[in-house]
Design a protein around this motif. Structure first.
Motif, PDB file in Angstrom:
ATOM      1  N   ILE A  32       0.848  -1.196   0.000  1.00 24.51           N
ATOM      2  CA  ILE A  32       0.000   0.000   0.000  1.00 24.51           C
ATOM      3  C   ILE A  32       0.882   1.244   0.000  1.00 24.51           C
ATOM      4  O   ILE A  32       1.583   1.515   0.973  1.00 24.51           O
ATOM      5  N   TYR A  51      -1.993   6.630  -0.688  1.00 17.65           N
ATOM      6  CA  TYR A  51      -3.387   6.289  -0.437  1.00 17.65           C
ATOM      7  C   TYR A  51      -3.831   6.572   0.992  1.00 17.65           C
ATOM      8  O   TYR A  51      -5.023   6.632   1.274  1.00 17.65           O
ATOM      9  N   LEU A  52      -2.886   6.730   1.910  1.00  9.98           N
ATOM     10  CA  LEU A  52      -3.235   6.925   3.318  1.00  9.98           C
ATOM     11  C   LEU A  52      -3.709   8.351   3.563  1.00  9.98           C
ATOM     12  O   LEU A  52      -3.144   9.303   3.034  1.00  9.98           O
ATOM     13  N   GLU A  53      -4.765   8.509   4.372  1.00  8.97           N
ATOM     14  CA  GLU A  53      -5.368   9.829   4.530  1.00  8.97           C
ATOM     15  C   GLU A  53      -5.493  10.277   5.981  1.00  8.97           C
ATOM     16  O   GLU A  53      -4.977  11.315   6.359  1.00  8.97           O
ATOM     17  N   VAL A 113      -7.260  -4.766   4.746  1.00 10.79           N
ATOM     18  CA  VAL A 113      -7.929  -3.767   3.918  1.00 10.79           C
ATOM     19  C   VAL A 113      -9.420  -3.914   4.181  1.00 10.79           C
ATOM     20  O   VAL A 113      -9.996  -4.981   3.960  1.00 10.79           O
ATOM     21  N   ALA A 117     -10.226   1.543   4.123  1.00 10.46           N
ATOM     22  CA  ALA A 117      -9.317   1.753   5.248  1.00 10.46           C
ATOM     23  C   ALA A 117      -8.323   0.621   5.357  1.00 10.46           C
ATOM     24  O   ALA A 117      -8.562  -0.494   4.877  1.00 10.46           O
ATOM     25  N   ALA A 118      -7.189   0.914   5.990  1.00 15.65           N
ATOM     26  CA  ALA A 118      -6.169  -0.091   6.271  1.00 15.65           C
ATOM     27  C   ALA A 118      -6.066  -0.254   7.779  1.00 15.65           C
ATOM     28  O   ALA A 118      -5.912   0.731   8.508  1.00 15.65           O
ATOM     29  N   ASN A 143      -6.444   3.410   9.354  1.00 20.02           N
ATOM     30  CA  ASN A 143      -6.055   4.556   8.545  1.00 20.02           C
ATOM     31  C   ASN A 143      -6.995   4.646   7.344  1.00 20.02           C
ATOM     32  O   ASN A 143      -6.972   3.776   6.466  1.00 20.02           O
ATOM     33  N   MET A 197      -8.372   5.553   3.843  1.00 19.67           N
ATOM     34  CA  MET A 197      -7.616   5.618   2.596  1.00 19.67           C
ATOM     35  C   MET A 197      -8.427   6.290   1.497  1.00 19.67           C
ATOM     36  O   MET A 197      -9.647   6.391   1.570  1.00 19.67           O
ATOM     37  N   ARG A 198      -7.726   6.740   0.486  1.00 20.32           N
ATOM     38  CA  ARG A 198      -8.387   7.253  -0.717  1.00 20.32           C
ATOM     39  C   ARG A 198      -8.782   6.062  -1.594  1.00 20.32           C
ATOM     40  O   ARG A 198      -8.059   5.077  -1.681  1.00 20.32           O
TER      41      ARG A 198
END
Length: 306
Positions: free
Chosen positions: A105, A109-111, A141, A153-154, A165, A167-168
């Motif tokens: 990942i 992608y993390l937001e 995921v 999300a992760a 976290n 994610m986008r």
């Protein structure tokens, strides 16, 4: 992780038949400089309003609806009830779809991170999932609905805590195509062994252990230092927040000004028009003579409107 933080969301982590009751806690906070808007002429606060872009007038929240523009200038209005009917799956679950290697990942992608803590005696199963992810080097995921919005999300182990976290989505990340980038692989620019050696040496010399406390917002600290200096020097301004009654009176004055402007535009025509129109002010003057108190109260209003 801050202790005693408020639980923002309660639900459960699910994968297969496993069900882990958990709560979400904020894992980040905005620490930037927050400036308020002020009118430099009077030091009055300048607020944010919901304004009708056509009329320029403020409107109530109750009169706002959600519209989706499907063509230029053409909208479909969708109510909250219709949205809920279209996607009813708002169950309080962090539904793990699959497990992937953590390295797969990209950071792109993390937001936004949230701490995940066990509740209702879910500690043992929570620890089992956390330690299994650490042992396998995997992250979960998942899909989760927070505040009526679905997120990818992760679920990532970070020391003793699991972090969710957000994610986008895949279609929210733009492709790097079209950028003027150097080729990679066999077509990459030829780099001399000495250049690679020196670059590697420089990276190694600048390498260290990640300590987030070592990195601070220098801009914020510089501005706060300036603020403290001005406060000590007495260079401050007093801002008085207007009361609701004063705000409503101001709105009435604005409406009155608009009406006066419209009246002035048509005033010349009425003045040169019929004698009946000219007779009306005379009648008002006559009544003003017979009622002295009315004259006293009318004069201040005229000066205020002007």
């Amino acid at each position: 992780m801050a202790t005693g933080s408020r639980t923002l969301w309660k639900g459960a982590i699910t994968f297969g038949l496993v069900h882990i009751p958990v709560g979400l806690h904020t894992a980040s906070t905005e620490q930037g400089i927050d400036f308020d808007w002020l009118d430099k002429r009077s030091m009055d606060p300048v607020g944010y309003k919901r304004v009708n872009k056509k009329t320029g007038k403020e409107i109530d929240k109750e009169n706002i609806v959600k519209g989706f523009e499907y063509e230029d200038g053409h909208y479909v209005i969708i109510s909250p009830e219709e949205i809920e009917t279209a996607f009813p799956r708002t169950t309080q679950t962090i539904e793990i779809q699959m497990f992937v290697d953590a390295s797969e990942i990209p950071f792109l992608y993390l937001e936004r991170p949230y701490y995940v803590a066990p509740i209702n005696k879910g500690h043992k199963v929570y620890a089992l999932l956390r330690d299994t992810l650490v042992k396998t080097g995997k992250v979960g995921v998942a899909k989760v609905v927070i505040a009526t919005k679905q997120h990818l999300a992760a679920l990532v182990p970070s020391g003793p805590v699991l972090v969710l976290n957000l994610m986008r989505w895949g279609d929210e990340v733009k492709a790097a195509e079209g950028l003027d980038l150097p080729a990679a692989g066999a077509k990459a620019p030829k780099i001399a062994p000495a250049e690679m050696k020196m670059a590697t040496q420089l990276v190694e010399e600048m390498s260290g252990k990640w300590e987030p406390e070592d990195f601070k917002d220098e801009f914020k600290h510089a501005v706060m230092k300036l603020v403290d200096k001005k406060v000590k020097a007495g260079k401050t301004e007093t801002v008085i927040q207007p009361e609701e009654e004063a705000l409503s009176q101001g709105a009435e004055v604005i409406d009155l000004t608009e009406l006066l402007a419209r009246s002035l535009k048509g005033g010349a025509k009425k003045a040169s028009g019929s004698s009946a129109a000219a007779g009306k002010p005379a009648a008002k003057k006559a009544s003003a003579k017979t009622k002295a108190p009315a004259k006293k109260t009318a004069a201040p209003k005229e000066r205020k409107a002007a």
